[in-house]
Design an enzyme around this catalytic site. Sequence first.
Site: not given
Ligand code: BES
Ligand code: ZN
Ligand code: MN
Length: 496
Positions: A263, A270, A281, A340, A342, A344
């Site tokens: 991811d 990111k 991920d 990001d 993604e 969901r």
């Molecule tokens: N895979 C990440 C969530 C994540 C963060 C997993 C840290 C493990 C450790 C997910 O896809 C993500 O990027 N979520 C974002 C959502 C936001 C853009 C609404 C997040 O949590 O920042």
């Molecule tokens: Zn993710």
């Molecule tokens: Mn993400």
Amino acid sequence: MTQPVTIDFRELDLDAIAGHAGRVAVFVAPDGRLDQAGRRINRLTRGVLARLVESERFEKLKEGDACLIDWPAGMAAEAVIVVKLARRPDAATARRAGGRIAARRAGKPLLVLAGSRMRMDELVEGLALRAYAFVEYKSDEKAREGLDAPITVMATKPEALAATALERGAEVEGVFFARDLVNEPANVLSTEDFAARLAAMGEETGLKVEILDEDELRKLGMNALLAVGQGSCRPSKVVVMRWNGGPEDAAPLALVGKGVVFDSGGISIKPAQGMEEMTMDMGGAALVAGVMRTLALRKAKANVVGVVGLVENMPDGCAQRPGDIVRTMKGDMVEVINTDAEGRLVLADALWYAQENFRPAAVIDFATLTGAIIIALGHDRAGVFAEDDDFVGAFLRAADQVGEGAWRMPLDAGYDRQLKSRLADVKNVGGRPAGAVTAARFLRRFVKDDMPWIHVDIAGVALLKEDTDLAPKGATGWGVRTVNRLIRERFEAREG
Ligand code: BES
Ligand code: ZN
Ligand code: MN
């Protein structure tokens, strides 16, 4: 795949203690009382064990913790591992004690003098789970040395342990399978490699494994899932694993997993700092695969289907953009505000597919879904979201019994406000407040009314930077044992 080390169970033989070359583990009750084996070691060492037990060092040990006697005189062993443990410990303490012993086996043949202790199953479980090491990419032979050194457990009733060895072994293999997948880097574990490993597992275990490729996914209308993968050179896949050990007509339990092999965030990229962690991920998909492996190995009397969405979230000229609107398999239109968010999108289609295709009795999804759940719960507990109190109660009980942290989070409809889209039916992010809850509310749209459903956000627990009682730092395999326990207690056909 990392193979669990085999553990041998034997009748307690006091005369074998003096000559064991390697490490010997012995248990001492918190009150300092020595059992038969302890008395023998004390005699061999001319009272060293008794003196240790009198010392502040022993007093300061927590129950389940261990300390070492190095080069004990009168014994061939290079160390005695002294574990403080009551004769009837609780399950978690017994598991931890087993874990502490495994953490200190130092690549040497290990002799565990369990005698007539209770909770041996948990103790051996801890021993097996902690004896994991992912050394695939260590070219120095030293890293591998002694990993397969034998473990012998001596107990007064070794038959009882041997009888449960098959089920325990199935569970440990499931956990190791999940850990291996999470530990693998994304250049190795691509979507294709992941799918191939699941297919190979099917051949090996008798699971029915079906791989859906992009053409099929397009025909099914899984556009949200496909949109996530469209910026990657690696093709998106959905893999279905079926275990039908229950009655032919019984509706299955469906397990759905997020399998984002990497991811990057996509166009909403990111920050570089820590991005390498996003090789984990796919932890939800790994959990589901680990459970399926366990079920097949122990020939569970249940019908369970595992569905994992395997994609890579990358930014290239074909990648989806912020502002894109995609039509999900269900038909709902989603405005992609942030590429990001993604996971969901992947789960929306995977959840719908699982329900449409398999008419399950219940659905549980697992995903490293949000950073927000880490803010809320840290790394000790996964976030659990559900409307069905009875079902989620059973899940939380199972987690508690196996010692995997979990905590129920809110899921009320009020949070949907944050997901309103100007242009489409819903947007894929709800802003910073309650980020893990709005993610869960997004998924809720893709679950049919009255379907018993649990969403588990494992972002904080799938991979840890510190050793734990039951795993060295890295992938934990969190959830495999909880779900296996839940299936045994709630979904397995009972005979007679
Ligand atoms: N895979 C990440 C969530 C994540 C963060 C997993 C840290 C493990 C450790 C997910 O896809 C993500 O990027 N979520 C974002 C959502 C936001 C853009 C609404 C997040 O949590 O920042
Ligand atoms: Zn993710
Ligand atoms: Mn993400």
